[in-house]
Motif scaffolding. Structure first.
Motif, PDB file in Angstrom:
ATOM      1  N   ASN A 240       0.805  -1.213   0.000  1.00 35.00           N
ATOM      2  CA  ASN A 240       0.000   0.000   0.000  1.00 35.00           C
ATOM      3  C   ASN A 240       0.846   1.273   0.000  1.00 35.00           C
ATOM      4  OD1 ASN A 240      -2.481  -1.329  -0.018  1.00 35.00           O
ATOM      5  ND2 ASN A 240      -2.418  -1.617   2.198  1.00 35.00           N
ATOM      6  N   ASP A 254      -1.420  -7.813  -1.927  1.00 36.17           N
ATOM      7  CA  ASP A 254      -1.753  -7.599  -0.523  1.00 36.17           C
ATOM      8  C   ASP A 254      -2.520  -8.828  -0.040  1.00 36.17           C
ATOM      9  OD1 ASP A 254      -2.652  -6.812   1.921  1.00 36.17           O
ATOM     10  OD2 ASP A 254      -3.665  -5.001   1.242  1.00 36.17           O
ATOM     11  N   ARG A 256      -4.309 -10.001   2.475  1.00 34.97           N
ATOM     12  CA  ARG A 256      -4.926  -9.456   3.679  1.00 34.97           C
ATOM     13  C   ARG A 256      -5.566 -10.508   4.577  1.00 34.97           C
ATOM     14  NH1 ARG A 256      -8.270  -4.203   1.363  1.00 34.97           N
ATOM     15  NH2 ARG A 256      -6.517  -3.197   0.298  1.00 34.97           N
TER      16      ARG A 256
END
Length: 542
Positions: A240, A254, A256
């Motif tokens: 990010n 990413d 997550r």
């Protein structure tokens, strides 16, 4: 006609053969065969039907012979109807038994019926065997597709769901001028227009979910991968961070979500792994800019995502390692509480304006309560959440590297979402002590180790002006106050933005977006900057 057995046919053939060799004039011996038939019937050698058939044939033959003998001529035999059904109980003196062809057809029909019955028995037997050997755990089937819910495959006891989304926007950012604000989110002081093709607040997403039930316990595992479009330039925020718009670069991923769940409908669910946090999660999940761009944060070198309304209405909830308990839902009420990996206080403003720390003896604790109900005709969701964490050994240019000074960060929020017909509205407010702004613990503690207070809110309304066309407008503010005794005029005081957008649903999968956003940042001193952003793009969800 009743069917004659082979034994009966052979016996009758012998009888009539013998009778034909010793036959006398019919007028004298017409009853000989009648008596013989009576005897055979009495002994049980002939059935009632067989007896009537043979008797009728014998009497007709006797009358024919008698007529021929009287006038010296013989009458031609009566034409036989091979297809006429024979019923010995309705004998009228002229009916004769069916011929061999009719008997053969009947026998063939009986054989076909017998074979069909045998086939049916074989089919039933095979079906019973298939049922006995059926193993549901070995069957794979695809469940009916539901738009936006992904593709679900049931492989025995395991449900596998694959869902995701892809988006892309052309974004043009025009700076409004001004001087830089430390910790601000506007890019107005850059002095140059910028264009990019980028992700919005969401990157791309590919989410794999596996669920099953074992020993009465619901078990699940989730893997969520979120790749961006632009080249990654890994920094403090990993994928990010601001991107790297140079050749030979590659996009960032990413990862997550990596977590598992276990629970029951009666006792609730335990979640262990990395997933979205509890505090402020409903704020971002109900933000309309989640599906568009909002504030860019950076457009000349795009990161994995834009800011949307992060830092201009709420603090980013983040995706954290956690052990969380989620209660069952009771009359629309549900609660969650979890312990999470604690975060470092971060000097986002730069220039030594905020204290930092890397020591953690206790976890971060977060909790949330939600209530879903129908109120005054509106589909309503109410929520409230909290966060608390102790930070230790704060360091800064003022405190040094071994201050032994600590602080307890605390924050809370409330929100409501209302929906009725084509209208939808959201209102949200948060307050923090040491929480900071934009990101969790960003600039939350001053150089002296004292906590800064912060608060913010956003309001949002949307209306479907056509069945496929939705108009959205929102306004949000995030405020950061100075700590007691602090005087840093360059530090951000307020970030705010206004957003207007049109969303057009093209299909169940795809929708188009056109958006305008105006973002401003103000310092505690005279510095101020603003920018304007126009975005147009599309998103596919499946």
């Amino acid at each position: 006609m009743p069917r004659l057995s082979l034994r009966q046919i052979a016996f009758l053939s012998c009888v009539f053969s013998v009778g034909s060799l010793t036959v006398l004039p019919a007028t004298a011996h017409a009853d000989d065969y009648t008596e013989l038939l009576d005897i055979l019937r009495a002994k049980g050698s002939l059935t009632h039907g067989e007896y009537n058939s043979l008797l009728a044939h014998h009497l007709r033959h006797s009358r024919s012979e008698a007529s021929s003998n009287q006038d010296g001529t013989s009458s031609p035999p009566a034409k036989r109807n091979r297809y006429r059904r024979y019923n010995p109980t309705q004998y009228d003196g002229s009916l004769e038994p069916p011929d061999v062809t009719t008997i053969a057809a009947a026998q063939a029909a009986r054989r076909a019926a017998s074979e069909a019955a045998a086939d049916a028995r074989d089919t039933r037997s095979m079906l019973r065997q298939a049922r006995a050997s059926y193993d549901p755990d070995s069957v794979v089937r695809v469940k009916p597709y539901v738009a936006g819910k992904g593709v679900t495959v049931q492989a025995g006891q395991i449900e596998i769901n694959l869902s995701g989304f892809v988006n892309g926007f052309y974004t043009y950012n025009s700076p409004g001028g001004g001087k830089p604000v430390a910790g601000g989110v506007s890019t107005g002081s850059s002095g140059f227009d910028s264009s990019s093709v980028r992700n919005g607040l969401l990157p791309g997403g590919l989410i794999l979910k596996l669920n099953t039930v074992q020993d009465g316990i619901k078990l699940g595992a989730v893997f969520g991968m979120y790749p961006g479009l632009n080249n990654a330039d890994v920094g403090a925020f990993n994928a990010n961070s601001g991107g790297s718009p140079v050749g030979l670069g590659t996009a960032g991923v990413d990862f997550r979500q990596v977590y598992m769940t276990a629970g029951t409908d009666r006792l609730g669910t335990i979640k262990i792994g990395r997933d979205i946090a509890l505090f402020a999660s409903d704020a971002i999940l109900n933000d309309a800019t989640l599906l568009s761009v909002g504030s860019t944060g950076s457009n000349a070198n795009p990161a994995n995502t834009s800011l949307g309304r992060i830092g201009v209405g709420y603090v980013y909830t983040d995706w954290l390692p956690q052990i969380t308990y989620i209660s069952p839902k009771w009359h629309g009420l549900q609660g969650s509480v979890g312990i999470m990996t604690p975060l470092d206080p971060f000097n986002y403003a730069g220039g030594g304006l905020s204290a930092t720390s890397t020591q953690h003896s206790s976890p971060m604790v977060q909790g949330k309560v939600t209530y879903d109900a129908k109120i005054a005709g509106f589909t309503t969701r109410l929520w409230a959440s909290f966060l608390t964490q102790h930070v230790q050994n704060l360091t800064s240019s003022t405190l040094g590297t071994d201050s032994r000074k600590g602080a307890t960060v605390a924050a809370g929020d409330v929100g409501v979402k209302l929906s009725r017909g084509p209208f939808e509205g959201v209102a949200y407010y948060y307050y923090g002590n040491g929480l900071g702004t934009t990101g969790l613990l960003f600039d939350g503690i001053s150089q002296s180790g004292r906590k800064r207070n912060s608060e913010g809110y956003y309001v949002q309304a949307s209306y479907k002006i056509l069945p496929r066309l939705k108009l959205v407008g929102s306004y949000g503010v995030s405020n950061l106050y100075q700590a007691a005794g602090e005087d840093n005029p360059s530090l951000v005081r307020r970030n705010q933005s206004e957003v207007g957008a049109l969303y057009y649903t093209l299909t169940d999968w795809m929708f188009l977006v056109g958006e305008y956003a105006h973002t401003e940042s103000d310092a505690h001193g005279p510095n101020h900057e603003s920018d304007h952003t126009m975005s147009a793009g599309a998103m596919i969800t499946f």
